[in-house]
Design an enzyme around this catalytic site. Structure first.
Site, PDB file in Angstrom:
ATOM      1  N   GLU A   1       1.001  -1.099  -0.556  1.00  0.00           N
ATOM      2  CA  GLU A   1      -0.067   0.547   0.241  1.00  0.00           C
ATOM      3  C   GLU A   1       0.751   1.116  -0.336  1.00  0.00           C
ATOM      4  OE1 GLU A   1      -2.934  -0.115   3.022  1.00  0.00           O
ATOM      5  OE2 GLU A   1      -3.947  -1.324   1.985  1.00  0.00           O
TER       6      GLU A   1
ATOM      7  N   GLU B   1      -5.689  -8.254  -1.201  1.00  0.00           N
ATOM      8  CA  GLU B   1      -6.580  -8.146   0.299  1.00  0.00           C
ATOM      9  C   GLU B   1      -7.424  -7.055  -0.361  1.00  0.00           C
ATOM     10  OE1 GLU B   1      -4.129  -5.279   2.735  1.00  0.00           O
ATOM     11  OE2 GLU B   1      -2.387  -5.871   2.889  1.00  0.00           O
TER      12      GLU B   1
END
Ligand code: BGP
Length: 481
Positions: A178, A378
């Site tokens: 991320e 995810e």
């Protein structure tokens, strides 16, 4: 209608991160990572970032769920579940405790050798994140984190050592988890993640965040190039948090505001995938008079080190409007723009807006933008779970969330022609929440007996979703009703 399956070679897995699962925070030569100085928060209560370790405070990463000592038991459960891949990170501080050493910590390398061997014993493919919010705390203290270009070389050295060491055990890698999870700069936790920026008083935080982000992107590109030299079969991806932002209305300003807000994220994946700084960013830096430091040599590295796939997390979507009558969180990306709740979707107990169609939208949009294979690394539903007196854990809400997202994922593959490598739901086993430091914000299909205060036996037990996901994998996605 014949139930369309996902391809035979589709990777069905589960995802975790070292600091959220392993514990053993100071064992076998491991150094202090920035995750180790983050205290437990709670729902609506931010975590505290302390200066070093402060006695008496609760640091959830210190024990997590003790995967470091229990990984054989857990991997046996993953194998029984039917996983053919498992995403986790190498904790940078197990390999280089301070981060600027030349020689690696052999005990740290041996732990991951043993972990990967255990996975491969069950034919479970490791999918490895190199930086998952675990940068050595020392690199923050001495260098100010990734704002300092010296840290680029330290990261690249660490990556080279582990890619060389595990070149015959790991095929799928990703660089920074991320990486865009710092763009907002409105929350010190997010600036902490991969960059561990130490700000100086009076400077413009956003300017420094752009510099740190660009330094990480340069480091990522160098790692891609070196990784391909170590093993040409490596698949090295980026990892983005995609939260699609929709226009609240058909008012043209709302549509344009949504584009400008998304550019804050696309800055990262555009560079990862296209290998150059986007024009909208250069114009923004000019408008703000930001002095971002980069050389022609670094631009060449960005161009040569583009990623093999786009890995990303998807949990929720957002909405933006410029309508004066609607109240929301003001953002700087467009005149009058505010982030507001989407009236057409529900939200979790932590306020995350539940939008399965948004996953198909992201898959379609990103595949169109980059024309690269995608990997959902995810996706999941954090929720309060209850263990019944008979030991059962009924989690129909988690099954519903995952089922709806898998259905949309299948549409993207079977109707929109998206090339998708795999799906690794987040927190396949209950682990520490990054955002709040809680154990009780549970994502797992395997329950772990531990509460927010750290009490519990750490015993593992299967939730209803475990048997449901087992059938989803066995049927290659056909039976996810
Ligand atoms: C993502 C992180 C993961 C994980 C996930 C769930 O941003 O990449 O590490 O934490 O969010 O969020 P949380 O744990 O805060 O519920």
């Amino acid at each position: 209608m014949e139930k369309k399956n996902l391809p035979e070679n589709f990777l069905w897995g589960g995802a975790v991160a070292a600091h959220q699962i392993e514990g053993a925070w100071n064992e076998a030569g491991k150094g202090v990572s920035i995750a180790d100085v983050m205290t437990a928060g709670a729902n609506g209560v931010p975590r505290e970032i302390t200066t070093g370790i402060v006695a008496g405070k609760n640091y959830p990463s210190h024990e997590s769920i003790d995967f470091y000592h229990r990984y054989q038991e857990d991997i046996k459960l993953f194998a029984e579940l039917g996983l053919n891949c498992f995403r986790t990170s190498i904790n940078w501080t197990r390999i280089f405790p301070n981060g600027d050493e030349t020689e690696p910590n052999e005990a740290g390398l041996q732990f991951y050798d043993a972990l990967f061997d255990e996975l491969l014993k069950y034919k479970i493919e490791p999918v490895i994140t190199l930086s998952h919010f675990e940068i050595p705390y020392y690199l923050y203290e001495k260098y100010g984190g990734f704002r300092n270009k010296k840290v680029i070389a330290y990261f690249v050295h660490y990556a080279e050592v582990v890619m060389e060491r595990y070149k015959n055990k790991v095929k799928y890698w990703m660089t920074f988890n991320e990486i865009n999870n710092q763009a907002d700069g409105q929350h010190d936790l997010h600036v902490w993640t991969n960059s561990a920026i130490r700000f100086k008083s009076g400077e413009n935080k956003e300017e420094i965040i752009f510099q740190a982000g660009l330094n990480e992107l340069i480091a990522s590109a160098e790692v891609v190039k070196k990784g391909h030299q170590i093993n040409p079969d490596f698949q090295i991806g980026c990892m983005m948090a995609y939260v699609p932002i929709y226009p609240y209305s058909s008012k043209p300003d709302d549509v344009m505001a949504a584009v400008k807000v998304m550019n804050r994220r696309y800055f990262y994946s555009d560079i990862h995938a296209k290998g150059k700084i986007p024009g909208y960013t250069l114009k923004y830096w000019e408008k703000m008079d930001y002095q971002i430091d980069y050389t022609q040599e670094e631009l060449r590295i960005l161009a040569e080190g583009t990623v093999d796939y786009i890995g990303f997390s998807y949990y929720m979507s957002g909405t933006v409007t410029t309508l004066p009558e609607i109240t929301g969180a003001v953002i700087p990306d467009y005149a009058g723009a505010k982030i507001v709740n989407n009236p057409y979707v529900e939200m979790s107990d932590w306020g995350w807006q539940i939008d399965p169609v948004g996953l198909r939208y992201v898959l379609h949009t990103i595949y169109d933008r980059y024309d690269l294979p995608l990997f959902i690394v995810e996706n999941g539903f954090g929720a309060y779970d209850k263990k019944e007196a008979n030991g059962q854990i009924h989690d129909p809400y988690r099954i519903a969330y995952l089922k709806e997202h898998i259905k949309q994922m299948k549409k993207a593959v079977n109707e929109d022609g998206v090339e998708l490598i795999g799906y690794t739901p987040w927190g396949i086993i209950d682990i520490v929440s990054f955002g709040t430091g809680e154990m009780e914000k549970r994502y797992g299909m395997i329950y772990v007996d531990k509460d927010n205060a750290g009490n519990g036996t750490l015993a593992r037990s299967k939730k209803d979703s475990y048997r449901w996901y087992q059938e989803v994998i066995r049927s290659r996605g056909a039976n996810c009703e």
